[in-house]
Design a protein around this motif. Structure first.
Motif, mmCIF file in Angstrom:
data_model
loop_
_atom_site.group_PDB
_atom_site.id
_atom_site.type_symbol
_atom_site.label_atom_id
_atom_site.label_comp_id
_atom_site.label_asym_id
_atom_site.label_seq_id
_atom_site.Cartn_x
_atom_site.Cartn_y
_atom_site.Cartn_z
ATOM 1 N N MET A 58 0.874 -1.203 -0.037
ATOM 2 C CA MET A 58 -0.030 0.045 0.008
ATOM 3 C C MET A 58 0.846 1.117 -0.083
ATOM 4 O O MET A 58 0.518 2.256 -0.742
ATOM 5 C CB MET A 58 -0.712 0.090 1.122
ATOM 6 C CG MET A 58 -2.200 -0.940 0.988
ATOM 7 S SD MET A 58 -3.102 -0.949 2.678
ATOM 8 C CE MET A 58 -3.514 0.831 2.529
ATOM 9 N N ALA A 59 1.839 1.317 0.860
ATOM 10 C CA ALA A 59 2.705 2.403 0.936
ATOM 11 C C ALA A 59 3.625 2.583 -0.526
ATOM 12 O O ALA A 59 3.771 3.652 -0.824
ATOM 13 C CB ALA A 59 3.693 2.450 2.087
ATOM 14 N N THR A 60 3.914 1.607 -0.835
ATOM 15 C CA THR A 60 4.975 1.655 -2.264
ATOM 16 C C THR A 60 3.655 1.868 -3.462
ATOM 17 O O THR A 60 4.196 2.967 -4.268
ATOM 18 C CB THR A 60 5.058 0.313 -2.564
ATOM 19 O OG1 THR A 60 6.067 -0.224 -1.387
ATOM 20 C CG2 THR A 60 5.976 0.217 -3.891
ATOM 21 N N ASP A 61 2.643 1.658 -3.404
ATOM 22 C CA ASP A 61 1.568 2.164 -4.313
ATOM 23 C C ASP A 61 1.271 3.641 -4.280
ATOM 24 O O ASP A 61 1.262 4.486 -5.206
ATOM 25 C CB ASP A 61 0.316 1.404 -4.094
ATOM 26 C CG ASP A 61 -0.794 1.898 -4.853
ATOM 27 O OD1 ASP A 61 -0.641 1.776 -6.280
ATOM 28 O OD2 ASP A 61 -2.001 2.061 -4.720
ATOM 29 N N GLN A 62 1.243 4.105 -2.904
ATOM 30 C CA GLN A 62 1.062 5.705 -2.740
ATOM 31 C C GLN A 62 2.290 6.245 -3.227
ATOM 32 O O GLN A 62 2.219 7.455 -3.705
ATOM 33 C CB GLN A 62 0.731 5.988 -1.197
ATOM 34 C CG GLN A 62 -0.410 5.505 -0.861
ATOM 35 C CD GLN A 62 -0.537 5.875 0.638
ATOM 36 O OE1 GLN A 62 0.189 5.651 1.652
ATOM 37 N NE2 GLN A 62 -2.076 5.980 0.975
ATOM 38 N N LEU A 63 3.374 5.726 -3.077
ATOM 39 C CA LEU A 63 4.817 6.300 -3.383
ATOM 40 C C LEU A 63 4.671 6.555 -4.768
ATOM 41 O O LEU A 63 4.985 7.454 -5.556
ATOM 42 C CB LEU A 63 5.896 5.622 -3.005
ATOM 43 C CG LEU A 63 7.102 6.154 -3.324
ATOM 44 C CD1 LEU A 63 7.498 7.332 -2.951
ATOM 45 C CD2 LEU A 63 8.268 5.250 -2.795
ATOM 46 N N HIS A 64 4.209 5.213 -5.647
ATOM 47 C CA HIS A 64 4.330 5.150 -6.980
ATOM 48 C C HIS A 64 3.497 6.387 -7.553
ATOM 49 O O HIS A 64 3.735 7.147 -8.664
ATOM 50 C CB HIS A 64 3.918 3.646 -7.499
ATOM 51 C CG HIS A 64 3.840 3.645 -8.976
ATOM 52 N ND1 HIS A 64 4.808 3.483 -9.705
ATOM 53 C CD2 HIS A 64 2.612 3.767 -9.577
ATOM 54 C CE1 HIS A 64 4.287 3.390 -11.091
ATOM 55 N NE2 HIS A 64 3.178 3.489 -11.121
ATOM 56 N N GLU A 65 2.058 6.347 -6.857
ATOM 57 C CA GLU A 65 1.307 7.320 -7.652
ATOM 58 C C GLU A 65 1.693 8.833 -7.403
ATOM 59 O O GLU A 65 1.592 9.715 -8.190
ATOM 60 C CB GLU A 65 -0.214 7.272 -6.886
ATOM 61 C CG GLU A 65 -1.431 8.046 -7.001
ATOM 62 C CD GLU A 65 -1.781 8.022 -8.574
ATOM 63 O OE1 GLU A 65 -2.405 9.036 -8.911
ATOM 64 O OE2 GLU A 65 -1.505 7.035 -9.110
ATOM 65 N N ALA A 66 2.505 8.997 -6.306
ATOM 66 C CA ALA A 66 2.989 10.503 -5.950
ATOM 67 C C ALA A 66 4.036 10.688 -7.078
ATOM 68 O O ALA A 66 4.022 12.013 -7.592
ATOM 69 C CB ALA A 66 3.378 10.541 -4.420
ATOM 70 N N ARG A 67 4.844 9.635 -7.268
ATOM 71 C CA ARG A 67 5.867 10.005 -8.344
ATOM 72 C C ARG A 67 5.290 10.375 -9.715
ATOM 73 O O ARG A 67 5.724 10.977 -10.674
ATOM 74 C CB ARG A 67 6.792 8.939 -8.309
ATOM 75 C CG ARG A 67 7.614 8.737 -7.236
ATOM 76 C CD ARG A 67 8.631 7.444 -7.418
ATOM 77 N NE ARG A 67 9.561 7.497 -6.527
ATOM 78 C CZ ARG A 67 10.289 6.386 -5.899
ATOM 79 N NH1 ARG A 67 10.035 5.062 -6.165
ATOM 80 N NH2 ARG A 67 11.110 6.346 -4.816
ATOM 81 N N ARG A 68 4.222 9.594 -9.940
ATOM 82 C CA ARG A 68 3.458 9.529 -11.350
ATOM 83 C C ARG A 68 2.869 10.995 -11.462
ATOM 84 O O ARG A 68 3.045 11.914 -12.486
ATOM 85 C CB ARG A 68 2.225 8.459 -11.607
ATOM 86 C CG ARG A 68 1.682 8.664 -12.886
ATOM 87 C CD ARG A 68 0.287 7.756 -12.904
ATOM 88 N NE ARG A 68 -0.589 8.193 -12.038
ATOM 89 C CZ ARG A 68 -1.499 9.469 -12.451
ATOM 90 N NH1 ARG A 68 -1.213 10.177 -13.413
ATOM 91 N NH2 ARG A 68 -2.289 10.045 -11.231
ATOM 92 N N ARG A 69 2.312 11.428 -10.392
ATOM 93 C CA ARG A 69 1.470 12.698 -10.508
ATOM 94 C C ARG A 69 2.718 14.070 -10.486
ATOM 95 O O ARG A 69 2.367 14.917 -11.133
ATOM 96 C CB ARG A 69 0.759 13.013 -9.075
ATOM 97 C CG ARG A 69 -0.363 11.961 -9.279
ATOM 98 C CD ARG A 69 -1.326 12.158 -8.010
ATOM 99 N NE ARG A 69 -2.038 13.462 -7.908
ATOM 100 C CZ ARG A 69 -2.545 13.763 -6.566
ATOM 101 N NH1 ARG A 69 -2.325 12.968 -5.633
ATOM 102 N NH2 ARG A 69 -2.800 14.930 -6.498
ATOM 103 N N LEU A 70 3.897 13.728 -9.808
ATOM 104 C CA LEU A 70 4.817 14.508 -9.901
ATOM 105 C C LEU A 70 5.519 14.734 -11.264
ATOM 106 O O LEU A 70 5.901 15.720 -11.928
ATOM 107 C CB LEU A 70 6.191 14.353 -8.906
ATOM 108 C CG LEU A 70 7.340 15.093 -8.777
ATOM 109 C CD1 LEU A 70 6.753 16.460 -8.406
ATOM 110 C CD2 LEU A 70 8.283 14.537 -7.993
ATOM 111 N N ASN A 71 5.697 13.275 -11.837
ATOM 112 C CA ASN A 71 6.252 13.718 -13.289
ATOM 113 C C ASN A 71 5.306 14.279 -14.291
ATOM 114 O O ASN A 71 5.693 14.931 -15.215
ATOM 115 C CB ASN A 71 6.211 12.016 -13.796
ATOM 116 C CG ASN A 71 7.584 11.442 -13.157
ATOM 117 O OD1 ASN A 71 8.539 11.963 -12.712
ATOM 118 N ND2 ASN A 71 7.719 10.160 -13.216
#
Length: 120
Positions: A58-71
């Motif tokens: 779950m935490a990794t998914d949130q990190l992945h989503e945050a990175r995607r939004r940042l990109n």
């Protein structure tokens, strides 16, 4: 090196961290504890290891989503910057054309003035 004690899922862990990072590590541990509590409430007793793995996913998914939004935001900002630069370049072109037109108008007025002055 400072050490702190955190509690996750009712178990205490001693952890080392960099100077000044104690509060940050405590906050991260509290987040992990919250995720595990949320999962335990949803799925019941399914085993500590499984809960820990699910919380990590779950935490990794949130990190992945945050990175995607940042990109996505960085891409959008770069495109906006390019559009702004193109607009400014176009604006400069319009200013230069306007200046040329003014110069031509001034030259025409000078010619007319010279003709009127010479004929009088």
């Amino acid at each position: 090196m400072p050490q702190i004690v955190v509690t996750i899922d009712g178990k205490t862990y001693r952890m080392a961290c960099a100077e000044g990072e104690e509060k940050h590590l405590e906050t991260l541990a509290a987040d992990v504890d919250g995720k595990i509590a949320e999962l335990r409430q949803s799925f019941g007793q399914i085993g500590d290891l499984r809960l820990t793995v699910m919380a990590a996913i779950m935490a990794t998914d949130q990190l992945h989503e945050a990175r995607r939004r940042l990109n996505e935001m960085e891409t959008r900002a770069a495109a906006d910057g390019e559009a702004r630069a193109a607009s400014e370049a176009g604006g400069e072109s319009v200013r230069q054309e306007y200046a040329r037109d003014l110069d031509e108008t001034a030259a025409a007025l000078e010619r007319i003035t010279a003709k009127l002055g010479g004929g009088l």
